[in-house]
Design an enzyme around this catalytic site. Structure first.
Site, short mmCIF file in Angstrom:
data_model
loop_
_atom_site.label_atom_id
_atom_site.label_comp_id
_atom_site.label_asym_id
_atom_site.label_seq_id
_atom_site.Cartn_x
_atom_site.Cartn_y
_atom_site.Cartn_z
N ASN A 10 4.96 43.15 27.76
CA ASN A 10 5.56 42.77 26.89
C ASN A 10 5.73 41.32 27.09
O ASN A 10 5.25 40.22 25.38
CB ASN A 10 6.80 43.23 26.70
CG ASN A 10 6.91 44.06 26.38
OD1 ASN A 10 7.30 45.54 25.29
ND2 ASN A 10 7.44 45.11 27.62
N GLY A 104 6.98 53.59 32.04
CA GLY A 104 5.81 52.74 31.45
C GLY A 104 4.68 53.29 32.18
O GLY A 104 5.00 53.17 33.62
N ASP A 106 3.14 50.73 32.74
CA ASP A 106 2.06 49.85 34.00
C ASP A 106 3.25 50.23 35.40
O ASP A 106 2.94 50.31 36.48
CB ASP A 106 3.25 48.15 33.39
CG ASP A 106 4.34 48.43 32.57
OD1 ASP A 106 4.57 46.92 32.60
OD2 ASP A 106 5.48 49.90 32.96
N THR A 134 8.12 40.55 31.96
CA THR A 134 9.12 40.17 30.73
C THR A 134 11.14 41.13 31.00
O THR A 134 11.97 40.99 31.30
CB THR A 134 9.23 41.25 29.74
OG1 THR A 134 6.98 40.87 29.30
CG2 THR A 134 10.03 40.97 28.35
N1 LIG Z 1 1.74 30.75 32.64
C1 LIG Z 1 3.97 31.54 33.00
N2 LIG Z 1 4.10 30.81 31.28
C2 LIG Z 1 5.24 30.86 31.06
N3 LIG Z 1 6.10 32.19 32.08
C3 LIG Z 1 4.81 32.62 33.02
C4 LIG Z 1 3.87 32.51 33.16
N4 LIG Z 1 2.86 33.34 34.79
C5 LIG Z 1 4.34 33.98 34.74
N5 LIG Z 1 5.83 33.44 33.82
C6 LIG Z 1 6.80 34.33 33.99
O1 LIG Z 1 6.97 35.64 34.27
C7 LIG Z 1 6.80 36.46 32.95
C8 LIG Z 1 5.34 37.43 32.76
O2 LIG Z 1 5.08 38.25 33.47
P1 LIG Z 1 4.44 39.14 33.01
O3 LIG Z 1 3.85 39.83 34.69
O4 LIG Z 1 3.02 38.63 32.74
O5 LIG Z 1 5.28 40.12 31.96
P2 LIG Z 1 5.08 41.01 30.84
O6 LIG Z 1 4.11 42.42 32.09
O7 LIG Z 1 6.31 41.73 30.95
O8 LIG Z 1 3.65 41.07 30.24
C9 LIG Z 1 7.47 35.35 32.36
O9 LIG Z 1 8.36 35.79 31.32
C10 LIG Z 1 7.71 34.54 33.43
O10 LIG Z 1 8.70 34.05 33.97
C1 LIG Z 2 10.19 48.61 31.49
C2 LIG Z 2 9.30 48.17 30.64
C3 LIG Z 2 9.51 47.28 29.55
C4 LIG Z 2 8.15 46.77 31.79
O1 LIG Z 2 7.85 46.36 30.46
P1 LIG Z 2 7.16 44.58 31.30
O2 LIG Z 2 8.20 43.71 31.48
O3 LIG Z 2 6.13 44.78 32.48
O4 LIG Z 2 6.47 44.37 29.89
C5 LIG Z 2 7.97 49.17 31.27
O5 LIG Z 2 7.32 49.25 31.60
C6 LIG Z 2 8.14 50.05 29.81
O6 LIG Z 2 7.77 49.88 28.54
N1 LIG Z 2 8.65 51.39 30.19
C7 LIG Z 2 9.16 52.72 29.46
C8 LIG Z 2 10.37 52.92 29.57
C9 LIG Z 2 10.51 53.55 30.89
O7 LIG Z 2 9.73 53.16 31.62
O8 LIG Z 2 11.63 53.79 30.98
K LIG Z 3 4.42 44.10 33.74
#
Ligand SMILES: Nc1ncnc2c1ncn2[C@@H]1O[C@H](COP(=O)(O)OP(=O)(O)O)[C@@H](O)[C@H]1O
Ligand SMILES: CC(C)(COP(=O)(O)O)[C@@H](O)C(=O)NCCC(=O)O
Ligand SMILES: [K+]
EC number: 2.7.1.33
Length: 260
Positions: A10, A104, A106, A134
């Site tokens: 996200n 999810g 992931d 996120t």
């Molecule tokens: N270069 C960056 N700039 C800003 N935030 C970062 C960066 N790298 C990692 N983060 C941190 O990691 C989070 C995003 O990690 P990520 O694993 O990519 O999230 P998602 O899988 O939910 O997209 C952000 O919320 C922030 O805390």
């Molecule tokens: C919990 C999450 C939002 C995590 O997403 P991320 O933080 O990696 O963006 C994702 O795994 C999701 O949308 N799950 C679906 C609902 C569930 O796993 O119950």
């Molecule tokens: K993730």
């Protein structure tokens, strides 16, 4: 037989190009872009890449984002990306979610990656799979590779934005993690960090109690996600930061798929 793995969260899209679709394959290139920049992937990050032979992705950011990423792939290569859909079993794990398809993708591939790491190291053992992104997820895998269930809690950013938005006096810079915070910045950073590490420590206790009596090996705690490095120093448990965990799961899935 190069293989492109894509992980759309996200906040950021992470990608990695491997020499072949097998766990342990040589990593040829990798990167991460914030979601607002995914429409430039074809003309920037992916522009100079050799055409991959296959693409497998996991996406939790919705269909519109997925379609925009597929358009970027179409601009460069004649390949249809495939997308992971969580299921009852795959890649050596079984999915104990009430509705397996709603886990999810992931989280699902992170569990598969964790199972691969556990079995690559020796005897089967339980695993605590923590993804700090996120949102934060804390998922429990027993020694047989059965997903027992997991926690979802806000990531640091969401916690801070919620507090800022819901109060008059909490718009302050990021602070430090302290045992006894004595200023607003440290109180917020410590509160958010200990909310996350506290949840991890609690789930570790649940998993140890569940698997303890008949499993000689204590759970291994594997952490991944962009903010994992921020949380890890405050975690009162032995753990490993595995930046590639999701990609290891995607590689494992693709290798199983090709083996079918
Ligand atoms: N270069 C960056 N700039 C800003 N935030 C970062 C960066 N790298 C990692 N983060 C941190 O990691 C989070 C995003 O990690 P990520 O694993 O990519 O999230 P998602 O899988 O939910 O997209 C952000 O919320 C922030 O805390
Ligand atoms: C919990 C999450 C939002 C995590 O997403 P991320 O933080 O990696 O963006 C994702 O795994 C999701 O949308 N799950 C679906 C609902 C569930 O796993 O119950
Ligand atoms: K993730």
């Amino acid at each position: 037989m190069s293989f492109l793995a894509i992980d759309i969260g996200n906040t950021r899209l992470k990608w990695a190009l491997y020499a072949s679709p097998q766990p342990g394959a040589a990593l040829l290139a990798h990167g991460a872009v914030f979601l607002e920049n995914i429409d430039q992937l074809a003309e920037r990050e992916w522009q100079a890449l050799p055409a991959p032979h296959s693409i497998l992705g996991c996406n939790v950011a919705g269909d519109a984002i997925r379609r925009r990423v597929e358009e970027q792939v179409d601009e460069l290569w004649e390949i249809e990306p495939r997308w992971v859909v969580s299921s009852l079993q795959a890649g050596g794990i079984t999915n104990g979610y009430d509705h397996p398809g709603r886990l999810g993708a992931d989280r699902f591939v992170a569990l598969i990656g964790a199972r691969w790491h556990v079995l690559a190291r020796g005897p089967a053992r339980p695993a605590l799979v923590v993804m700090v992104g996120t949102a934060v997820t804390v998922d429990a895998l027993d020694q047989n590779g059965h997903f027992l269930g997991g926690l979802i809690l806000p990531g640091h950013g969401i916690m801070l934005r919620a507090l800022e938005g819901g109060t008059a006096g909490l718009r302050v810079p990021t602070g430090e993690v302290r045992e006894f915070p004595t200023n607003t910045s440290d109180a917020l950073t410590s509160g958010g960090t200990y909310a996350i590490t506290g949840a991890i420590e609690r789930m570790h206790r649940h998993l140890s109690q569940r698997c303890g009596p008949h499993c000689p090996h204590a759970p291994v705690t594997l952490m991944t996600g962009g903010a994992g490095w921020k949380v890890a120093p405050a975690l009162d448990l032995p753990h490993e930061l595995v930046e590639s965990l999701i990609f290891d799961g995607i590689l494992s899935l693709q290798s199983h798929r090709l083996a079918l």
